[in-house]
Design a protein around this motif. Structure first.
Motif, PDB file in Angstrom:
ATOM      1  N   TYR A   1       0.824  -1.208   0.000  1.00  0.00           N
ATOM      2  CA  TYR A   1       0.000   0.000   0.000  1.00  0.00           C
ATOM      3  C   TYR A   1       0.862   1.263   0.000  1.00  0.00           C
ATOM      4  CZ  TYR A   1      -2.904   3.795   1.581  1.00  0.00           C
ATOM      5  OH  TYR A   1      -3.512   5.021   1.682  1.00  0.00           O
ATOM      6  N   ILE A   2       1.887   1.290   0.867  1.00  0.00           N
ATOM      7  CA  ILE A   2       2.768   2.466   0.924  1.00  0.00           C
ATOM      8  C   ILE A   2       3.519   2.629  -0.391  1.00  0.00           C
ATOM      9  CG2 ILE A   2       4.788   3.459   2.072  1.00  0.00           C
ATOM     10  CD1 ILE A   2       3.808   2.124   4.663  1.00  0.00           C
ATOM     11  N   TRP A   3       4.015   1.525  -0.931  1.00  0.00           N
ATOM     12  CA  TRP A   3       4.760   1.565  -2.198  1.00  0.00           C
ATOM     13  C   TRP A   3       3.882   2.095  -3.335  1.00  0.00           C
ATOM     14  CZ3 TRP A   3       3.969  -1.766  -6.551  1.00  0.00           C
ATOM     15  CH2 TRP A   3       4.948  -1.655  -7.546  1.00  0.00           C
ATOM     16  N   ASP A   4       2.698   1.521  -3.481  1.00  0.00           N
ATOM     17  CA  ASP A   4       1.800   1.903  -4.570  1.00  0.00           C
ATOM     18  C   ASP A   4       1.349   3.354  -4.422  1.00  0.00           C
ATOM     19  OD1 ASP A   4      -0.237   2.183  -6.472  1.00  0.00           O
ATOM     20  OD2 ASP A   4      -0.955   0.152  -6.218  1.00  0.00           O
ATOM     21  N   SER A   5       0.874   3.719  -3.238  1.00  0.00           N
ATOM     22  CA  SER A   5       0.313   5.057  -3.047  1.00  0.00           C
ATOM     23  C   SER A   5       1.388   6.140  -3.067  1.00  0.00           C
ATOM     24  CB  SER A   5      -0.491   5.125  -1.741  1.00  0.00           C
ATOM     25  OG  SER A   5       0.293   4.711  -0.645  1.00  0.00           O
ATOM     26  N   SER A   6       2.588   5.849  -2.527  1.00  0.00           N
ATOM     27  CA  SER A   6       3.638   6.867  -2.530  1.00  0.00           C
ATOM     28  C   SER A   6       4.166   7.116  -3.940  1.00  0.00           C
ATOM     29  CB  SER A   6       4.781   6.466  -1.590  1.00  0.00           C
ATOM     30  OG  SER A   6       5.396   5.263  -2.012  1.00  0.00           O
TER      31      SER A   6
ATOM     32  N   ILE B   1       4.514  10.640  -8.731  1.00  0.00           N
ATOM     33  CA  ILE B   1       4.471  10.682 -10.193  1.00  0.00           C
ATOM     34  C   ILE B   1       3.271  11.480 -10.681  1.00  0.00           C
ATOM     35  CG2 ILE B   1       4.253   9.281 -12.274  1.00  0.00           C
ATOM     36  CD1 ILE B   1       5.816   7.089 -10.802  1.00  0.00           C
ATOM     37  N   ARG B   2       2.133  11.342 -10.007  1.00  0.00           N
ATOM     38  CA  ARG B   2       0.951  12.081 -10.453  1.00  0.00           C
ATOM     39  C   ARG B   2       1.057  13.569 -10.110  1.00  0.00           C
ATOM     40  NH1 ARG B   2      -2.777   6.801  -9.366  1.00  0.00           N
ATOM     41  NH2 ARG B   2      -2.739   6.107 -11.536  1.00  0.00           N
ATOM     42  N   PHE B   3       1.804  13.888  -9.068  1.00  0.00           N
ATOM     43  CA  PHE B   3       2.118  15.302  -8.818  1.00  0.00           C
ATOM     44  C   PHE B   3       2.925  15.872  -9.972  1.00  0.00           C
ATOM     45  CE2 PHE B   3       5.579  18.120  -7.385  1.00  0.00           C
ATOM     46  CZ  PHE B   3       4.833  19.247  -7.064  1.00  0.00           C
ATOM     47  N   ARG B   4       3.910  15.099 -10.414  1.00  0.00           N
ATOM     48  CA  ARG B   4       4.745  15.534 -11.530  1.00  0.00           C
ATOM     49  C   ARG B   4       3.915  15.651 -12.813  1.00  0.00           C
ATOM     50  NH1 ARG B   4       9.021  11.448 -12.040  1.00  0.00           N
ATOM     51  NH2 ARG B   4       9.796  12.327 -10.105  1.00  0.00           N
ATOM     52  N   MET B   5       2.997  14.720 -13.014  1.00  0.00           N
ATOM     53  CA  MET B   5       2.141  14.765 -14.207  1.00  0.00           C
ATOM     54  C   MET B   5       1.195  15.973 -14.163  1.00  0.00           C
ATOM     55  SD  MET B   5       1.232  10.701 -14.615  1.00  0.00           S
ATOM     56  CE  MET B   5       0.304  10.887 -16.150  1.00  0.00           C
ATOM     57  N   GLN B   6       0.672  16.277 -12.977  1.00  0.00           N
ATOM     58  CA  GLN B   6      -0.189  17.451 -12.838  1.00  0.00           C
ATOM     59  C   GLN B   6       0.586  18.721 -13.149  1.00  0.00           C
ATOM     60  OE1 GLN B   6      -1.496  16.789  -8.783  1.00  0.00           O
ATOM     61  NE2 GLN B   6      -3.489  16.025  -9.428  1.00  0.00           N
TER      62      GLN B   6
ATOM     63  N   ASN C   1      -3.805   8.082  -3.282  1.00  0.00           N
ATOM     64  CA  ASN C   1      -2.794   7.985  -4.337  1.00  0.00           C
ATOM     65  C   ASN C   1      -2.599   9.300  -5.090  1.00  0.00           C
ATOM     66  OD1 ASN C   1      -5.004   8.129  -6.054  1.00  0.00           O
ATOM     67  ND2 ASN C   1      -4.943   5.978  -6.617  1.00  0.00           N
ATOM     68  N   VAL C   2      -3.464  10.274  -4.831  1.00  0.00           N
ATOM     69  CA  VAL C   2      -3.301  11.613  -5.395  1.00  0.00           C
ATOM     70  C   VAL C   2      -3.499  12.618  -4.265  1.00  0.00           C
ATOM     71  CG1 VAL C   2      -4.136  13.318  -7.049  1.00  0.00           C
ATOM     72  CG2 VAL C   2      -4.134  10.896  -7.664  1.00  0.00           C
ATOM     73  N   ILE C   3      -2.597  13.567  -4.135  1.00  0.00           N
ATOM     74  CA  ILE C   3      -2.695  14.580  -3.076  1.00  0.00           C
ATOM     75  C   ILE C   3      -3.423  15.809  -3.625  1.00  0.00           C
ATOM     76  CG2 ILE C   3      -1.414  15.989  -1.428  1.00  0.00           C
ATOM     77  CD1 ILE C   3       0.956  14.109  -1.843  1.00  0.00           C
ATOM     78  N   LYS C   4      -4.474  16.211  -2.945  1.00  0.00           N
ATOM     79  CA  LYS C   4      -5.192  17.422  -3.337  1.00  0.00           C
ATOM     80  C   LYS C   4      -4.470  18.647  -2.781  1.00  0.00           C
ATOM     81  CE  LYS C   4      -9.733  15.192  -3.566  1.00  0.00           C
ATOM     82  NZ  LYS C   4     -11.135  15.193  -3.048  1.00  0.00           N
ATOM     83  N   ASN C   5      -4.278  19.626  -3.626  1.00  0.00           N
ATOM     84  CA  ASN C   5      -3.571  20.855  -3.252  1.00  0.00           C
ATOM     85  C   ASN C   5      -2.247  20.559  -2.539  1.00  0.00           C
ATOM     86  OD1 ASN C   5      -5.817  22.464  -4.169  1.00  0.00           O
ATOM     87  ND2 ASN C   5      -6.867  21.938  -2.257  1.00  0.00           N
ATOM     88  N   PRO C   6      -1.358  19.849  -3.186  1.00  0.00           N
ATOM     89  CA  PRO C   6      -0.106  19.438  -2.533  1.00  0.00           C
ATOM     90  C   PRO C   6       0.816  20.616  -2.235  1.00  0.00           C
ATOM     91  CG  PRO C   6      -0.008  18.983  -4.880  1.00  0.00           C
ATOM     92  CD  PRO C   6      -1.418  19.415  -4.595  1.00  0.00           C
ATOM     93  N   LYS C   7       1.569  20.489  -1.163  1.00  0.00           N
ATOM     94  CA  LYS C   7       2.595  21.482  -0.836  1.00  0.00           C
ATOM     95  C   LYS C   7       3.883  21.102  -1.566  1.00  0.00           C
ATOM     96  CE  LYS C   7       0.646  22.211   3.778  1.00  0.00           C
ATOM     97  NZ  LYS C   7       0.866  22.076   5.242  1.00  0.00           N
ATOM     98  N   TYR C   8       4.563  22.106  -2.083  1.00  0.00           N
ATOM     99  CA  TYR C   8       5.791  21.829  -2.824  1.00  0.00           C
ATOM    100  C   TYR C   8       6.731  23.018  -2.725  1.00  0.00           C
ATOM    101  CZ  TYR C   8       3.203  24.561  -6.306  1.00  0.00           C
ATOM    102  OH  TYR C   8       2.474  25.546  -6.945  1.00  0.00           O
ATOM    103  N   LEU C   9       7.987  22.734  -3.066  1.00  0.00           N
ATOM    104  CA  LEU C   9       9.035  23.749  -3.027  1.00  0.00           C
ATOM    105  C   LEU C   9       9.363  24.164  -4.458  1.00  0.00           C
ATOM    106  CD1 LEU C   9      11.235  25.278  -1.362  1.00  0.00           C
ATOM    107  CD2 LEU C   9      12.719  23.305  -1.762  1.00  0.00           C
TER     108      LEU C   9
END
Length: 442
Positions: free
Chosen positions: A312-317, A322-327, A344-352
């Motif tokens: 679960y951790i492997w798949d979801s992380s 990757i989906r953050f990068r695709m977004q 598996n997808v973070i809504k409004n993710p925090k990033y640098l």
């Protein structure tokens, strides 16, 4: 242009790894045949040659089985339906974005259906892969070496090279062609993506199913360790297939060139080395005439719990990153392939934000450590080995040991590349996310 820096110890390291990589799968195959998966020590060189001839000499049936499988996957990659996604811009090709047809899931289902029909009708019994394991392995090794040579010189001849060091053996090992593609039935097929997702993992599953079938034929039951291995491999392989739209943005596709290292391990190394645990369980159950000898119910339950949590951790992380990068790139698509794990997808993710343009995710699992997927992958690898606990052998632990070394080396390569790419922003990121694999520890 900056000259490519050498990794893996340069040319001497490349030569050593090529020799070692050829040795490992054949040694494991001989150990299964003559030592029940234990350490194999032939009494003489003549004995070694004789054992190799008896177990690993290629046959015409092995040749047709292996090449037929590869050709079938090429055709499936060209004709089966699937979404099309764009990869990351390629700096060495004026930021060109290649389009990838992501139909691995359709190929997965079509292959399973086809081999089930062939097996049940008796046209091609799957157990032939177990009976000719060593011969098919030898064919795979020969084919991977030949393909590596062809790809290398074709890329040079057609001037499709990039990031070369001009050290011939090292360049052959690492590769010189970043985006190898051929036309099949009028459709572009990306060979690197095909090999990484289908020729490696799908063949692996087709190799471990016969081990379970052979055990069932012998005892009219399948042991819990074998069921565990089947479950673990099914989860892993299905994840690779159901999320293949995420693969074009991964390092292997975006950065790694398609040289001997990737070709050999995808076409021969991964399927035959990773299948060892299933065959170890098979040969030892046949040796002891007991498929469930000393099986601890509690231990198996613990293994399943750890496996499902790690999966679960492997798949979801992986999906989060990757989906953050695709977004960010505007290439994200939503798919409902089974199973879609929660979070598996973070809504409004925090990033640098970084000066080089791309962003670094500091949310979800990635606010706790930089490589949670690596930690989960290592846990799954250990579970595979521990499923063989009934027999006190050390070779089942070769894979997790090898995998840990490989993943740590991959991590150091990734860190060096990111430090060069992001500069001061990378230092800030490492301050925000100080741990590599496990929060609070390392």
């Amino acid at each position: 242009m900056r000259r490519e820096e050498k990794e893996f110890g340069g040319t001497p390291g490349a030569i050593g790894l090529i020799i070692f990589s050829h040795f490992v799968p054949f040694y494991l195959a001989l150990s299964l045949q003559y030592s029940s998966g234990g350490l194999y020590f032939p009494s003489s060189f003549d004995t070694l040659i004789q054992n190799f001839k008896e177990t690993c000499l290629p046959t015409w049936s092995a040749f047709f089985l292996y090449t037929g499988f590869c050709l079938l996957q090429l055709i499936f990659a060209a004709i089966l339906p699937g979404p099309e996604v764009k990869g990351l811009p390629v700096p060495t090709e004026n930021n060109r974005q290649y389009t990838y047809k992501c139909n691995a899931l359709a190929s997965w289902y079509a292959t399973l259906l086809l081999v089930a029909i062939l097996h049940l009708t008796g046209i091609i019994r799957l157990t032939i892969l177990a009976d000719q394991f060593g011969s098919v392995l030898c064919v795979a090794v020969i084919c991977s070496d030949i393909i590596s040579v062809i790809i290398h010189f074709y890329a040079i001849q057609t001037k499709q090279t990039c990031r070369m060091t001009h050290s011939p053996i090292y360049d052959f090992f690492m590769g010189v062609w970043l985006n190898p593609r051929i036309k099949i039935l009028g459709q572009d097929v990306d060979l690197k993506m095909l090999a990484e997702v289908r020729l490696s993992w799908l063949l692996l599953f087709l190799l471990i199913i016969p081990a379970a079938l052979k055990q069932y034929e012998a005892f009219h039951t399948i042991s819990w360790p074998m069921i565990f291995i089947l479950t673990a491999q099914l989860l892993y392989i299905n994840a690779c297939m159901k999320g293949d739209e995420c693969i074009p943005t991964t390092w292997d596709i975006f950065y790694e060139k398609w040289g001997w290292m990737l070709i050999y391990w995808n076409l021969a190394g991964v399927p035959f080395v990773y299948a060892f645990h299933a065959y170890y369980i098979l040969v030892n159950s046949l040796r002891t005439h007991k498929p469930v000898e000393d099986t601890s119910t509690i231990f198996i339950i613990i293994l399943f719990i750890v496996l499902f949590l790690a999966y679960y951790i492997w798949d979801s992380s992986l999906s989060q990153k990757i989906r953050f990068r695709m977004q960010e790139q505007g290439t994200y698509i939503s798919r409902n392939a089974f199973p879609q794990v929660p979070w598996n997808v973070i809504k409004n993710p925090k990033y640098l934000k970084t000066e080089c343009g791309s962003s670094l995710l500091v949310d979800g699992y990635f606010k706790y450590c930089r490589k949670p997927q690596y930690t989960a992958d290592i846990c799954m690898a250990m579970c595979w080995a521990l499923s063989c606990y009934q027999w006190a052998g050390i070779l089942p632990y070769f894979y997790p040991s090898f995998f840990i070394g490989m993943i740590v080396h991959r991590y150091t390569r990734d860190m060096a590349r990111c430090a060069a790419k992001y500069g001061e922003d990378w230092k800030i990121y490492c301050t925000k996310v100080p741990y590599a694999f496990f929060p609070g520890l390392i």
